[in-house]
Design a protein around this motif. Sequence first.
Motif, PDB file in Angstrom:
ATOM      1  N   TRP A  31       0.833  -1.208   0.000  1.00  0.00           N
ATOM      2  CA  TRP A  31       0.000   0.000   0.000  1.00  0.00           C
ATOM      3  C   TRP A  31       0.860   1.247   0.000  1.00  0.00           C
ATOM      4  O   TRP A  31       1.875   1.285   0.716  1.00  0.00           O
ATOM      5  CB  TRP A  31      -0.881  -0.012   1.249  1.00  0.00           C
ATOM      6  CG  TRP A  31      -1.730   1.210   1.387  1.00  0.00           C
ATOM      7  CD1 TRP A  31      -2.989   1.421   0.904  1.00  0.00           C
ATOM      8  CD2 TRP A  31      -1.377   2.430   2.066  1.00  0.00           C
ATOM      9  NE1 TRP A  31      -3.428   2.668   1.234  1.00  0.00           N
ATOM     10  CE2 TRP A  31      -2.461   3.313   1.952  1.00  0.00           C
ATOM     11  CE3 TRP A  31      -0.231   2.854   2.763  1.00  0.00           C
ATOM     12  CZ2 TRP A  31      -2.450   4.598   2.494  1.00  0.00           C
ATOM     13  CZ3 TRP A  31      -0.209   4.127   3.299  1.00  0.00           C
ATOM     14  CH2 TRP A  31      -1.315   4.990   3.172  1.00  0.00           C
ATOM     15  N   PRO A  32       0.482   2.262  -0.805  1.00  0.00           N
ATOM     16  CA  PRO A  32      -0.621   2.268  -1.760  1.00  0.00           C
ATOM     17  C   PRO A  32      -0.117   1.928  -3.167  1.00  0.00           C
ATOM     18  O   PRO A  32       0.958   2.375  -3.559  1.00  0.00           O
ATOM     19  CB  PRO A  32      -1.105   3.711  -1.686  1.00  0.00           C
ATOM     20  CG  PRO A  32       0.145   4.507  -1.393  1.00  0.00           C
ATOM     21  CD  PRO A  32       1.027   3.617  -0.546  1.00  0.00           C
ATOM     22  N   HIS A  34      -2.433   2.259  -5.837  1.00  0.00           N
ATOM     23  CA  HIS A  34      -3.286   3.021  -6.756  1.00  0.00           C
ATOM     24  C   HIS A  34      -3.808   4.248  -6.004  1.00  0.00           C
ATOM     25  O   HIS A  34      -3.619   4.363  -4.782  1.00  0.00           O
ATOM     26  CB  HIS A  34      -4.424   2.158  -7.328  1.00  0.00           C
ATOM     27  CG  HIS A  34      -5.360   1.598  -6.308  1.00  0.00           C
ATOM     28  ND1 HIS A  34      -5.172   0.359  -5.720  1.00  0.00           N
ATOM     29  CD2 HIS A  34      -6.509   2.104  -5.760  1.00  0.00           C
ATOM     30  CE1 HIS A  34      -6.168   0.123  -4.879  1.00  0.00           C
ATOM     31  NE2 HIS A  34      -6.970   1.151  -4.878  1.00  0.00           N
ATOM     32  N   ILE A  36      -5.599   7.219  -3.944  1.00  0.00           N
ATOM     33  CA  ILE A  36      -6.378   7.248  -2.706  1.00  0.00           C
ATOM     34  C   ILE A  36      -7.425   8.357  -2.826  1.00  0.00           C
ATOM     35  O   ILE A  36      -7.158   9.421  -3.394  1.00  0.00           O
ATOM     36  CB  ILE A  36      -5.460   7.525  -1.505  1.00  0.00           C
ATOM     37  CG1 ILE A  36      -4.438   6.389  -1.349  1.00  0.00           C
ATOM     38  CG2 ILE A  36      -6.251   7.715  -0.222  1.00  0.00           C
ATOM     39  CD1 ILE A  36      -3.303   6.726  -0.416  1.00  0.00           C
ATOM     40  N   ARG A  37      -8.601   8.111  -2.292  1.00  0.00           N
ATOM     41  CA  ARG A  37      -9.672   9.101  -2.337  1.00  0.00           C
ATOM     42  C   ARG A  37      -9.774   9.799  -0.985  1.00  0.00           C
ATOM     43  O   ARG A  37      -9.835   9.147   0.067  1.00  0.00           O
ATOM     44  CB  ARG A  37     -10.986   8.408  -2.684  1.00  0.00           C
ATOM     45  CG  ARG A  37     -12.171   9.333  -2.852  1.00  0.00           C
ATOM     46  CD  ARG A  37     -13.379   8.573  -3.356  1.00  0.00           C
ATOM     47  NE  ARG A  37     -13.689   7.433  -2.506  1.00  0.00           N
ATOM     48  CZ  ARG A  37     -14.896   6.898  -2.414  1.00  0.00           C
ATOM     49  NH1 ARG A  37     -15.889   7.377  -3.122  1.00  0.00           N
ATOM     50  NH2 ARG A  37     -15.106   5.870  -1.618  1.00  0.00           N
ATOM     51  N   GLN A  65       1.537   8.222  -4.429  1.00  0.00           N
ATOM     52  CA  GLN A  65       0.304   7.975  -5.159  1.00  0.00           C
ATOM     53  C   GLN A  65      -0.576   9.219  -5.059  1.00  0.00           C
ATOM     54  O   GLN A  65      -0.566   9.922  -4.044  1.00  0.00           O
ATOM     55  CB  GLN A  65      -0.457   6.775  -4.596  1.00  0.00           C
ATOM     56  CG  GLN A  65       0.084   5.431  -4.991  1.00  0.00           C
ATOM     57  CD  GLN A  65      -0.171   5.082  -6.461  1.00  0.00           C
ATOM     58  OE1 GLN A  65      -0.981   5.721  -7.121  1.00  0.00           O
ATOM     59  NE2 GLN A  65       0.549   4.077  -6.953  1.00  0.00           N
ATOM     60  N   TYR A  92      -7.645   3.188   1.120  1.00  0.00           N
ATOM     61  CA  TYR A  92      -7.879   3.888  -0.144  1.00  0.00           C
ATOM     62  C   TYR A  92      -9.054   4.862  -0.069  1.00  0.00           C
ATOM     63  O   TYR A  92      -9.355   5.528  -1.055  1.00  0.00           O
ATOM     64  CB  TYR A  92      -8.075   2.884  -1.277  1.00  0.00           C
ATOM     65  CG  TYR A  92      -6.793   2.159  -1.604  1.00  0.00           C
ATOM     66  CD1 TYR A  92      -5.785   2.784  -2.345  1.00  0.00           C
ATOM     67  CD2 TYR A  92      -6.547   0.884  -1.135  1.00  0.00           C
ATOM     68  CE1 TYR A  92      -4.594   2.147  -2.615  1.00  0.00           C
ATOM     69  CE2 TYR A  92      -5.353   0.227  -1.398  1.00  0.00           C
ATOM     70  CZ  TYR A  92      -4.384   0.871  -2.138  1.00  0.00           C
ATOM     71  OH  TYR A  92      -3.190   0.226  -2.400  1.00  0.00           O
ATOM     72  N   THR A  93      -9.697   4.951   1.089  1.00  0.00           N
ATOM     73  CA  THR A  93     -10.725   5.961   1.323  1.00  0.00           C
ATOM     74  C   THR A  93     -10.420   6.638   2.649  1.00  0.00           C
ATOM     75  O   THR A  93     -10.381   5.991   3.694  1.00  0.00           O
ATOM     76  CB  THR A  93     -12.137   5.352   1.371  1.00  0.00           C
ATOM     77  OG1 THR A  93     -12.428   4.715   0.127  1.00  0.00           O
ATOM     78  CG2 THR A  93     -13.175   6.443   1.620  1.00  0.00           C
TER      79      THR A  93
END
Length: 335
Positions: A31-32, A34, A36-37, A65, A92-93
């Motif tokens: 991680w990560p 892709h 992240i939101r 990222q 990722y959130t």
Amino acid sequence: MRSRHVFGHLRGMSALLLAAIAVGPAAAQNWPDHPIRLIIPLAAGGATDKAARLLAQRLGTALGQQVVAENLTGASGEIALKRVASAPADGYTLGATANSLHTVAPHMSRLPYDAVNDFTWLGTYASFEYVLVTRADAPDKDLGALLARARKAPDAVSYGSSGVGTGNHLAGALLGDLAKVRFNGIPYRGGSPAMIDVIAGRTDFMFDVVGGAKALIDGAKVKALATSGKARSSLLPDVPTVAETVPGYEATGWFGLVAPAGLPADIAKRLEAEVARIAQDPDYRRQLETLGYHAQAIPSAALKRAVAIESEKWRAVVQQLPCSSRGASCEGTKP
């Protein structure tokens, strides 16, 4: 045969469990991998949104990222925080949040999540004070004069706020509670219309974030009577604190980073460390100052304790409000 089948089934479940345990740390190590939101519970363009986006940009650089900022408004932050709380706890959130959403909102209405335990706390990245402002030619030369006028005519002195249950709404309610006066609280749909009516003299005063009000104060559009922190604001050093007139008063705010509950410990530690490091960066601190905020990194454990303490403080204030001033009916409000 049946027992062999059951034991075989259990061995299979154990193997799957061990595989899941083995995969968890490996996934965290990668991680990560892709973008992240970062969900922001406010409209785009304001100083609060800009502060969150500033954090997102620097987090993205630190993590390698992109951290994509997404504004999700409505229901005074409830929609955004529900989205965060219900998202997978995979790092990722994330959510940008403010103290009032966890310390005031639970006492105003029933939330679809636990405002404390449904989140992984990752620390704060900014803090702020309010300033009490009146119209430029208001008759009150200081806070003491304003309070004296309110005591002579209960409910005749009005104050505006950004809406029911917002930080500046409760800042005014706390002032009335501690000073033993009754104000007429008037909620607006946001801080801008509330300020317009203060400037025009249609309401007597309001609490606004120091950074947002400073230009109006410097331009003599409004008059600053007091700031809300324990100490005088570095942005308005000549303005006394409310506590200099009303001992014990303090109403400040902070912005923090949260994730869904159950975030893997190593991801949580990495994010907490990065937020703390960013908050110490001199350039970041300067950029926040231009928005009217201070860089402040309260670590996760201390932050969760602070939320619990603040929540009890504001619970007592909310309970003093009339039903018409709460975000839900009295029956729907938590005791």
